[in-house]
Motif scaffolding. Structure first.
Motif, PDB file in Angstrom:
ATOM      1  N   LEU A   1      -7.905 -11.615  24.442  1.00  0.00           N
ATOM      2  CA  LEU A   1      -8.753 -12.125  23.370  1.00  0.00           C
ATOM      3  C   LEU A   1      -8.160 -11.862  21.992  1.00  0.00           C
ATOM      4  N   ARG A   2      -7.537 -10.682  21.833  1.00  0.00           N
ATOM      5  CA  ARG A   2      -7.059 -10.269  20.523  1.00  0.00           C
ATOM      6  C   ARG A   2      -5.587  -9.882  20.587  1.00  0.00           C
ATOM      7  N   SER A   3      -5.012  -9.612  19.423  1.00  0.00           N
ATOM      8  CA  SER A   3      -3.560  -9.450  19.343  1.00  0.00           C
ATOM      9  C   SER A   3      -3.055  -8.233  20.107  1.00  0.00           C
ATOM     10  N   GLY A   4      -3.841  -7.141  20.170  1.00  0.00           N
ATOM     11  CA  GLY A   4      -3.377  -5.959  20.883  1.00  0.00           C
ATOM     12  C   GLY A   4      -3.146  -6.237  22.354  1.00  0.00           C
ATOM     13  N   MET A   5      -4.113  -6.885  23.000  1.00  0.00           N
ATOM     14  CA  MET A   5      -3.950  -7.204  24.417  1.00  0.00           C
ATOM     15  C   MET A   5      -2.901  -8.294  24.598  1.00  0.00           C
TER      16      MET A   5
ATOM     17  N   ALA B   1       1.705 -12.704  18.869  1.00  0.00           N
ATOM     18  CA  ALA B   1       1.647 -11.339  19.385  1.00  0.00           C
ATOM     19  C   ALA B   1       2.222 -11.261  20.793  1.00  0.00           C
ATOM     20  N   LEU B   2       1.959 -12.282  21.587  1.00  0.00           N
ATOM     21  CA  LEU B   2       2.488 -12.346  22.949  1.00  0.00           C
ATOM     22  C   LEU B   2       4.013 -12.368  22.929  1.00  0.00           C
ATOM     23  N   ARG B   3       4.565 -13.204  22.080  1.00  0.00           N
ATOM     24  CA  ARG B   3       6.024 -13.315  22.005  1.00  0.00           C
ATOM     25  C   ARG B   3       6.651 -12.037  21.453  1.00  0.00           C
ATOM     26  N   ALA B   4       5.967 -11.404  20.513  1.00  0.00           N
ATOM     27  CA  ALA B   4       6.488 -10.145  19.977  1.00  0.00           C
ATOM     28  C   ALA B   4       6.500  -9.070  21.057  1.00  0.00           C
TER      29      ALA B   4
END
Length: 320
Positions: free
Chosen positions: A160-164, A192-195
């Motif tokens: 849902l969010r950038s941390g996950m 965020a996923l790619r990072a």
């Protein structure tokens, strides 16, 4: 072009309730049949029953709740379904709401990300023939599965969010979203996923977006159909927070207003067919690999037959 899949819009009590949706996957361009977590009938058991009924189609869960089963059981269940169906299986997991963790475990996870990391890496290790990573803060596993030839299992996680999303980039095979607008995926989750994938030195995982959708008609009330499928989510703090970050303010004390804002912000797609084709395309353009059509609002308000007809129409219009 991204895959178009379908979410079973019913929480089946009998396997025959799933058969029409499995048939839709078998006979149309729909790629995969998904189910979510229910506390009525276990989705994996339903999938096995459907396969036993002759519909061996690709299946996925998005998402089952980690507190309900040990990672070894989760891995065994997922591999069994891959073997039974004869297709790669997507096993999606998530920690669930803190209130659910409390009700099952006696206390919520202190760190949602650490608990999820340990759970996913244990499931992956067990599926790959390992014995698990040993003792962690939340998971202990020193055992594995007996060898069995089977199609591969993709380990997914609800995001849902950038941390996950960052964690998914590091350890998951599939990132699974629910209610997340295409713009939130494009601007927040996918970066965020790619990072996370870059940190781990691995390719970014696939992205599967669960998209609530309904064809706008004169006899359909927007708030009624939206809340029929999402009223519970719009009361949960982590969904309220995610949607707020996506620019959709949700007020649990104003469900009708929240439903309108959800549609205005494209968290729930409610439009004529031409408009829906464009809105689904926005997910593809954002970088989503698999768009999962969720017509549970139609099912709850108009019945399973109407939901099946809705899915037939939508798949015909939006699938490549």
């Amino acid at each position: 072009m991204s895959d178009i899949s379908i979410l079973a819009p019913v929480a089946p009590l009998r396997a025959e309730q799933l058969l029409p949706y499995a048939a839709l996957v078998q006979w149309t361009a729909a790629r995969r049949l998904w189910q979510g977590q229910t506390l009525a009938v276990d989705p994996a058991v339903s999938f096995a029953a459907v396969a036993g009924g002759g519909f061996r189609v690709p299946c996925a869960t998005g998402v089952t709740l980690m507190p309900m089963r040990h990672p070894v059981e989760a891995a065994l269940q997922a591999r069994t379904l891959a073997a039974v169906t004869g297709h790669p299986y997507v096993a999606g997991f998530g920690p669930g709401a803190r209130s659910f963790q409390q009700s099952v475990l006696g206390r919520p996870y202190v760190s949602q990300l650490t608990a999820t990391r340990e759970y996913l890496t244990t499931v992956r290790s067990v599926l790959d023939g390992g014995g698990g990573p040993g003792r962690g803060d939340y998971v202990h596993c020193d055992t594995g599965l007996a060898p069995l030839p089977a199609p591969p299992v993709e380990v997914g996680v609800g995001v849902l969010r950038s941390g996950m999303a960052g964690l998914a980039g590091e350890v998951a095979d599939v990132a699974i979203t629910w209610l997340a607008p295409a713009a939130h995926l494009r601007d927040t989750l996918l970066p965020a996923l790619r990072a996370g994938a870059a940190r781990a030195g691995r390719p970014a995982p696939r992205v599967a977006a669960m998209v609530p959708i309904a064809i706008r008609r004169a006899d359909r009330d927007l708030a009624t159909i939206v809340l029929a499928s999402n009223s519970a989510h719009l009361r949960l703090p982590h969904y309220v927070d995610m949607l707020g970050r996506a620019g959709i303010p949700i007020d649990p004390t104003d469900p009708a207003g929240s439903a309108r804002r959800l549609v205005d912000g494209d968290g729930f797609l409610f439009d004529d067919l031409d408009g829906l084709v464009k809105k689904v395309r926005a997910y593809v353009d954002a970088g989503v690999d698999e768009v999962v059509l969720n017509v549970s609002g139609v099912c709850q308000t108009e019945g399973a037959g109407a939901a099946l007809r809705e899915l037939e129409t939508l798949v015909r219009e939006v699938a490549p």
